[in-house]
Write a protein that holds these residues in place. Structure first.
Motif, PDB file in Angstrom:
ATOM      1  N   TRP A 101       0.620  -0.985   0.026  1.00  0.00           N
ATOM      2  CA  TRP A 101      -0.047  -0.034  -0.001  1.00  0.00           C
ATOM      3  C   TRP A 101       0.757   1.443  -0.029  1.00  0.00           C
ATOM      4  CZ3 TRP A 101      -3.526   2.098  -2.115  1.00  0.00           C
ATOM      5  CH2 TRP A 101      -4.400   3.108  -1.793  1.00  0.00           C
ATOM      6  N   PRO A 102       1.809   1.433   0.753  1.00  0.00           N
ATOM      7  CA  PRO A 102       2.840   2.650   0.689  1.00  0.00           C
ATOM      8  C   PRO A 102       3.303   2.896  -0.683  1.00  0.00           C
ATOM      9  CG  PRO A 102       3.329   1.281   2.650  1.00  0.00           C
ATOM     10  CD  PRO A 102       2.325   0.524   1.910  1.00  0.00           C
ATOM     11  N   ARG A 103       3.578   1.806  -1.585  1.00  0.00           N
ATOM     12  CA  ARG A 103       3.885   2.046  -2.880  1.00  0.00           C
ATOM     13  C   ARG A 103       2.724   2.570  -3.685  1.00  0.00           C
ATOM     14  NH1 ARG A 103       7.218  -2.512  -5.152  1.00  0.00           N
ATOM     15  NH2 ARG A 103       7.831  -1.018  -6.573  1.00  0.00           N
ATOM     16  N   LEU A 104       1.605   1.570  -3.404  1.00  0.00           N
ATOM     17  CA  LEU A 104       0.460   2.076  -4.518  1.00  0.00           C
ATOM     18  C   LEU A 104      -0.385   3.239  -4.267  1.00  0.00           C
ATOM     19  CD1 LEU A 104      -1.205  -1.488  -4.575  1.00  0.00           C
ATOM     20  CD2 LEU A 104      -0.300  -0.550  -6.230  1.00  0.00           C
ATOM     21  N   ARG A 105      -0.419   3.699  -2.941  1.00  0.00           N
ATOM     22  CA  ARG A 105      -1.052   5.215  -2.619  1.00  0.00           C
ATOM     23  C   ARG A 105      -0.895   6.182  -3.265  1.00  0.00           C
ATOM     24  NH1 ARG A 105       0.681   5.088   2.955  1.00  0.00           N
ATOM     25  NH2 ARG A 105      -1.351   4.860   3.612  1.00  0.00           N
ATOM     26  N   ALA A 106       0.398   6.296  -3.908  1.00  0.00           N
ATOM     27  CA  ALA A 106       0.665   7.545  -4.692  1.00  0.00           C
ATOM     28  C   ALA A 106       0.446   7.449  -6.358  1.00  0.00           C
ATOM     29  CB  ALA A 106       2.187   7.800  -4.131  1.00  0.00           C
ATOM     30  N   ALA A 107       0.140   6.340  -6.766  1.00  0.00           N
ATOM     31  CA  ALA A 107      -0.141   6.039  -8.285  1.00  0.00           C
ATOM     32  C   ALA A 107      -1.274   6.886  -8.465  1.00  0.00           C
ATOM     33  CB  ALA A 107      -0.409   4.387  -8.388  1.00  0.00           C
ATOM     34  N   PRO A 108      -1.159   7.394  -9.708  1.00  0.00           N
ATOM     35  CA  PRO A 108      -2.183   8.224 -10.323  1.00  0.00           C
ATOM     36  C   PRO A 108      -3.407   7.462 -10.499  1.00  0.00           C
ATOM     37  CG  PRO A 108      -0.782   8.152 -11.904  1.00  0.00           C
ATOM     38  CD  PRO A 108      -0.088   7.470 -10.505  1.00  0.00           C
ATOM     39  N   ARG A 109      -3.457   6.268 -11.073  1.00  0.00           N
ATOM     40  CA  ARG A 109      -4.575   5.378 -11.002  1.00  0.00           C
ATOM     41  C   ARG A 109      -3.995   4.145 -10.658  1.00  0.00           C
ATOM     42  NH1 ARG A 109      -7.210   9.271 -12.236  1.00  0.00           N
ATOM     43  NH2 ARG A 109      -8.270   9.831 -14.068  1.00  0.00           N
ATOM     44  N   LEU A 110      -5.256   3.331  -9.952  1.00  0.00           N
ATOM     45  CA  LEU A 110      -5.269   2.233  -9.448  1.00  0.00           C
ATOM     46  C   LEU A 110      -6.222   1.153 -10.284  1.00  0.00           C
ATOM     47  CD1 LEU A 110      -5.247   2.807  -5.790  1.00  0.00           C
ATOM     48  CD2 LEU A 110      -3.205   2.330  -7.204  1.00  0.00           C
ATOM     49  N   GLY A 111      -5.676  -0.057 -10.662  1.00  0.00           N
ATOM     50  CA  GLY A 111      -6.564  -0.994 -11.314  1.00  0.00           C
ATOM     51  C   GLY A 111      -7.015  -1.988 -10.222  1.00  0.00           C
ATOM     52  N   VAL A 112      -8.210  -1.969 -10.312  1.00  0.00           N
ATOM     53  CA  VAL A 112      -9.124  -2.984  -9.318  1.00  0.00           C
ATOM     54  C   VAL A 112      -9.742  -4.069 -10.363  1.00  0.00           C
ATOM     55  CG1 VAL A 112     -10.879  -3.443  -7.663  1.00  0.00           C
ATOM     56  CG2 VAL A 112      -9.601  -1.253  -7.845  1.00  0.00           C
ATOM     57  N   SER A 113      -9.126  -5.460  -9.775  1.00  0.00           N
ATOM     58  CA  SER A 113      -9.874  -6.611 -10.706  1.00  0.00           C
ATOM     59  C   SER A 113     -10.645  -7.468  -9.794  1.00  0.00           C
ATOM     60  CB  SER A 113      -8.593  -7.207 -11.249  1.00  0.00           C
ATOM     61  OG  SER A 113      -7.757  -6.384 -12.152  1.00  0.00           O
ATOM     62  N   VAL A 114     -11.533  -7.439  -9.790  1.00  0.00           N
ATOM     63  CA  VAL A 114     -12.637  -8.401  -8.858  1.00  0.00           C
ATOM     64  C   VAL A 114     -12.249  -9.984  -9.517  1.00  0.00           C
ATOM     65  CG1 VAL A 114     -14.828  -9.275  -7.895  1.00  0.00           C
ATOM     66  CG2 VAL A 114     -14.343  -6.333  -8.345  1.00  0.00           C
ATOM     67  N   LEU A 115     -11.536 -10.532  -8.662  1.00  0.00           N
ATOM     68  CA  LEU A 115     -11.080 -11.775  -9.207  1.00  0.00           C
ATOM     69  C   LEU A 115     -12.227 -12.779  -9.442  1.00  0.00           C
ATOM     70  CD1 LEU A 115      -7.831 -12.194  -7.071  1.00  0.00           C
ATOM     71  CD2 LEU A 115      -7.979 -11.258  -9.391  1.00  0.00           C
ATOM     72  N   GLY A 116     -12.168 -13.646 -10.486  1.00  0.00           N
ATOM     73  CA  GLY A 116     -12.918 -14.820 -10.976  1.00  0.00           C
ATOM     74  C   GLY A 116     -12.770 -15.967 -10.295  1.00  0.00           C
ATOM     75  N   GLU A 117     -13.654 -16.965 -10.379  1.00  0.00           N
ATOM     76  CA  GLU A 117     -13.454 -18.457  -9.691  1.00  0.00           C
ATOM     77  C   GLU A 117     -12.185 -19.082 -10.343  1.00  0.00           C
ATOM     78  OE1 GLU A 117     -16.950 -20.753 -10.393  1.00  0.00           O
ATOM     79  OE2 GLU A 117     -16.792 -20.710 -12.469  1.00  0.00           O
ATOM     80  N   ALA A 118     -11.772 -18.857 -11.596  1.00  0.00           N
ATOM     81  CA  ALA A 118     -10.841 -19.340 -12.051  1.00  0.00           C
ATOM     82  C   ALA A 118      -9.529 -18.750 -11.370  1.00  0.00           C
ATOM     83  CB  ALA A 118     -10.717 -19.227 -13.605  1.00  0.00           C
ATOM     84  N   HIS A 119      -9.457 -17.680 -10.734  1.00  0.00           N
ATOM     85  CA  HIS A 119      -8.233 -17.210 -10.268  1.00  0.00           C
ATOM     86  C   HIS A 119      -7.927 -17.477  -8.725  1.00  0.00           C
ATOM     87  CE1 HIS A 119      -9.394 -13.548 -12.734  1.00  0.00           C
ATOM     88  NE2 HIS A 119      -8.262 -14.194 -13.527  1.00  0.00           N
ATOM     89  N   ASP A 120      -8.457 -18.777  -8.414  1.00  0.00           N
ATOM     90  CA  ASP A 120      -8.116 -19.254  -6.788  1.00  0.00           C
ATOM     91  C   ASP A 120      -6.560 -19.277  -6.902  1.00  0.00           C
ATOM     92  OD1 ASP A 120      -7.124 -20.988  -4.814  1.00  0.00           O
ATOM     93  OD2 ASP A 120      -9.060 -22.044  -4.930  1.00  0.00           O
TER      94      ASP A 120
END
Length: 177
Positions: free
Chosen positions: A74-93
Motif C-alpha cells: 500500500w505505501p507504494r500503491l497509494r501515490a499512483a495516479p490510477r489504480l486498477g481494481v480486478s474483482v477476481l473470478g472463480e478461475a483465479h484461486d
C-alpha cells in the motif's frame, strides 16, 4: 424455525478475551476478492483485498477497501495516479494466492493489461475498475481507503471468486435457478 419451534438463542462470546473468536466470526462473512494494482516505478505492484466493497456512493462514484497498517504494497500503491481494481473470478484461486504472496514476481504467468494511466488489471475478472485514491480514514489496525471510480469494464458471464470460512470458494447456483 419454519416448523413453528422456537429459534435457539445465539450463544454470544466476548471478543475482548479472545481475538481469534472475532477473526473466525469475520471469516464467515462471504466477500469478493479484489486485486488492487498499478505500475509503480516501472513494475507492477499489487495487494489483494477481501474487504473490497462497491456501492459506497454513486455521486461521486466511490468504492472502498481496508488495508492493514503493516502492508508493504500500500505505501507504494497509494501515490499512483490510477489504480486498477480486478474483482477476481472463480478461475483465479491460484492467482489470488500468488498475488497475495511475497514472491519476487507475483504476476509470473498471470495475464494482465496496463491502462494509459498506469492502472494494472488482471485478465479473466468479472469486473475491472480504474480508480484513484479519494481519501483514507484510520480504522484501528487498518486504514479504510475510498477510491474514486473513473472507468469500469465487466464480463458478466464470469463467476466471481468468493472468500468465505478462510478459504476461496465459487458460487454455485441453486437448483432450478
Amino acid at each position: 424455525m419454519r416448523d413453528g419451534s422456537p429459534e435457539p438463542t445465539p450463544e454470544m462470546v466476548d471478543v475482548e478475551d479472545d481475538p481469534s473468536v472475532l477473526r473466525s466470526t469475520f471469516a464467515l462473512f462471504p466477500s469478493g476478492v479484489a486485486a488492487i494494482s498499478a505500475v509503480v516505478d516501472g513494475e507492477p505492484v499489487v495487494l489483494v483485498a477481501s474487504s473490497f466493497q462497491v456501492g459506497i456512493s454513486l455521486d461521486p462514484p466511490l468504492v472502498l477497501f481496508a488495508v492493514q497498517h503493516t502492508s508493504r504494497s500500500w505505501p507504494r500503491l497509494r501515490a499512483a495516479p490510477r489504480l486498477g481494481v480486478s474483482v477476481l473470478g472463480e478461475a483465479h484461486d491460484g492467482a489470488a494466492r500468488q498475488l497475495a504472496s511475497r514472491a519476487a514476481d507475483r504476476f509470473a504467468g498471470i495475464a494482465t493489461t496496463t491502462t494509459a494511466g498506469g492502472a494494472h488489471l488482471v485478465h479473466g475478472a468479472p469486473v475491472w475498475m480504474e480508480c484513484s485514491v479519494h481519501s483514507e480514514v484510520p480504522a484501528g489496525d487498518h486504514d479504510v481507503v475510498l477510491l474514486r471510480v473513473h472507468a469500469t469494464g465487466t464480463a458478466p458471464d464470469t463467476e466471481p471468486l468468493v472468500w468465505h470460512g478462510s478459504s476461496f470458494r465459487a458460487l454455485t447456483p441453486r437448483a432450478g435457478s
